[in-house]
Write a protein that holds these residues in place. Structure first.
Motif, mmCIF file in Angstrom:
data_model
loop_
_atom_site.group_PDB
_atom_site.id
_atom_site.type_symbol
_atom_site.label_atom_id
_atom_site.label_comp_id
_atom_site.label_asym_id
_atom_site.label_seq_id
_atom_site.Cartn_x
_atom_site.Cartn_y
_atom_site.Cartn_z
ATOM 1 N N LEU A 122 0.830 -1.198 0.000
ATOM 2 C CA LEU A 122 0.000 0.000 0.000
ATOM 3 C C LEU A 122 0.870 1.256 0.000
ATOM 4 O O LEU A 122 1.943 1.271 0.604
ATOM 5 N N CYS A 123 0.387 2.309 -0.660
ATOM 6 C CA CYS A 123 1.147 3.566 -0.737
ATOM 7 C C CYS A 123 2.578 3.256 -1.180
ATOM 8 O O CYS A 123 3.546 3.683 -0.555
ATOM 9 N N THR A 124 2.698 2.521 -2.250
ATOM 10 C CA THR A 124 3.983 1.953 -2.673
ATOM 11 C C THR A 124 5.026 2.992 -3.053
ATOM 12 O O THR A 124 6.217 2.704 -3.073
ATOM 13 N N GLY A 125 4.598 4.226 -3.318
ATOM 14 C CA GLY A 125 5.567 5.270 -3.667
ATOM 15 C C GLY A 125 6.335 4.904 -4.922
ATOM 16 O O GLY A 125 5.736 4.571 -5.952
ATOM 17 N N THR A 126 7.648 4.919 -4.854
ATOM 18 C CA THR A 126 8.467 4.581 -6.019
ATOM 19 C C THR A 126 8.764 3.090 -6.106
ATOM 20 O O THR A 126 9.657 2.680 -6.851
ATOM 21 N N GLY A 127 8.033 2.285 -5.341
ATOM 22 C CA GLY A 127 8.058 0.839 -5.532
ATOM 23 C C GLY A 127 9.175 0.065 -4.861
ATOM 24 O O GLY A 127 9.353 -1.122 -5.149
ATOM 25 N N ALA A 128 9.921 0.676 -3.954
ATOM 26 C CA ALA A 128 11.078 0.005 -3.352
ATOM 27 C C ALA A 128 10.703 -1.301 -2.649
ATOM 28 O O ALA A 128 11.347 -2.332 -2.861
ATOM 29 N N VAL A 129 9.670 -1.261 -1.821
ATOM 30 C CA VAL A 129 9.270 -2.464 -1.093
ATOM 31 C C VAL A 129 8.686 -3.507 -2.044
ATOM 32 O O VAL A 129 8.987 -4.701 -1.944
ATOM 33 N N ALA A 130 7.875 -3.066 -2.982
ATOM 34 C CA ALA A 130 7.264 -3.994 -3.940
ATOM 35 C C ALA A 130 8.325 -4.709 -4.777
ATOM 36 O O ALA A 130 8.233 -5.918 -5.032
ATOM 37 N N ILE A 131 9.332 -3.981 -5.200
ATOM 38 C CA ILE A 131 10.410 -4.579 -5.994
ATOM 39 C C ILE A 131 11.167 -5.619 -5.173
ATOM 40 O O ILE A 131 11.483 -6.713 -5.655
ATOM 41 N N THR A 132 11.441 -5.290 -3.917
ATOM 42 C CA THR A 132 12.113 -6.240 -3.028
ATOM 43 C C THR A 132 11.259 -7.487 -2.832
ATOM 44 O O THR A 132 11.760 -8.616 -2.881
ATOM 45 N N GLY A 157 1.967 -3.219 -6.288
ATOM 46 C CA GLY A 157 2.156 -1.969 -5.579
ATOM 47 C C GLY A 157 1.030 -1.010 -5.927
ATOM 48 O O GLY A 157 0.708 -0.837 -7.105
ATOM 49 N N VAL A 158 0.420 -0.413 -4.909
ATOM 50 C CA VAL A 158 -0.723 0.484 -5.118
ATOM 51 C C VAL A 158 -0.383 1.886 -4.623
ATOM 52 O O VAL A 158 0.173 2.062 -3.536
ATOM 53 N N ASP A 210 -1.308 -13.093 0.582
ATOM 54 C CA ASP A 210 -0.652 -13.677 1.751
ATOM 55 C C ASP A 210 -0.124 -12.609 2.701
ATOM 56 O O ASP A 210 0.022 -12.863 3.901
ATOM 57 N N ALA A 211 0.197 -11.434 2.165
ATOM 58 C CA ALA A 211 0.786 -10.377 2.994
ATOM 59 C C ALA A 211 0.423 -9.002 2.435
ATOM 60 O O ALA A 211 0.197 -8.843 1.237
ATOM 61 N N VAL A 212 0.391 -8.026 3.330
ATOM 62 C CA VAL A 212 0.179 -6.624 2.959
ATOM 63 C C VAL A 212 1.228 -5.797 3.687
ATOM 64 O O VAL A 212 1.459 -5.984 4.880
ATOM 65 N N THR A 213 1.855 -4.873 2.959
ATOM 66 C CA THR A 213 2.850 -3.991 3.561
ATOM 67 C C THR A 213 2.497 -2.531 3.308
ATOM 68 O O THR A 213 1.729 -2.210 2.397
#
Length: 212
Positions: A50-60, A73-74, A114-117
């Motif tokens: 959530l609130c992925t911004g520039t996608g750093a967490v989603a990419i990881t 990423g949203v 399975d997970a939300v960040t």
């Protein structure tokens, strides 16, 4: 108001990664790996950021989920998502997607992840949007799934701490400031086994809970 905030984050996207790295004291970006690790995501698993911004967490997370997994990423800022797409191209991920959407109304089915960040963003949402986002996180999680968020700790340096207090004051809502100081009671409304731990850098904290 929402239009102004969207425009603000479109412009802020050019500085976002540097500011987050400075405030969180995570120039090597190891905390995003820690956040994903705390969710328990496995190869073949699914995660929404959530609130992925520039996608750093989603990419990881996409690297952890692997080819059989799914990561989305949203964000409501097109500027942020454009930056995320640019960064994602460098790893050529086939399991990673970015969606322009409101975190208070996620366009996904119940019990589908399975997970939300959420990283360094939840405390900036207005109280109603944040409450709706937490409710949506609960809705899209599978039973036993983990919600994990990372936020800034109160800075130790006097000047940076002053800026932090000014930032909290600018939020207007007393509830926002209360949330930033201790997120656990808010998460406990939806999740069980809520825990908070300070990251190794000391600049951020991870708060997580489980959907039973």
């Amino acid at each position: 108001m929402k239009r102004f905030r969207r425009r603000y984050y479109d412009l802020f996207s050019h500085l976002y990664d540097k500011i987050i790295a400075l405030h969180s004291q995570d120039k090597r970006a190891l905390l995003r790996e820690l956040l994903v690790e705390k969710t328990g995501l496995k190869p073949g698993g699914s995660l929404i950021d959530l609130c992925t911004g520039t996608g750093a967490v989603a990419i990881t997370a996409s690297k952890v989920a692997g080819k059989e997994g799914l990561v989305i990423g949203v964000d409501f800022s097109l500027g942020m998502l454009k930056k995320a797409h640019q960064k994602a191209k460098t790893i050529k991920a086939t399991n990673l997607y970015f969606v322009l959407a409101d975190v208070a109304r996620l366009p996904f089915a119940d019990k589908s992840f399975d997970a939300v960040t959420c990283s360094h963003a939840m405390y900036e949402l207005d109280p109603l949007t944040r409450e709706a986002a937490l409710k949506e996180a609960y809705r899209v999680l599978k039973p036993g799934g983990c919600f994990a968020m990372m936020e800034h700790c109160e800075p130790k340096h006097p000047f940076i701490r002053l800026l932090y207090y000014i930032r909290l004051a600018s939020m207007g809502s007393t509830e926002n400031r209360t949330f930033a100081r201790d997120e656990r009671p808010f998460l406990a409304r939806y999740f069980e086994d809520v825990k908070l731990e300070v990251t190794p850098t000391g600049g951020s904290k991870i708060i997580r809970g489980i959907k039973k």
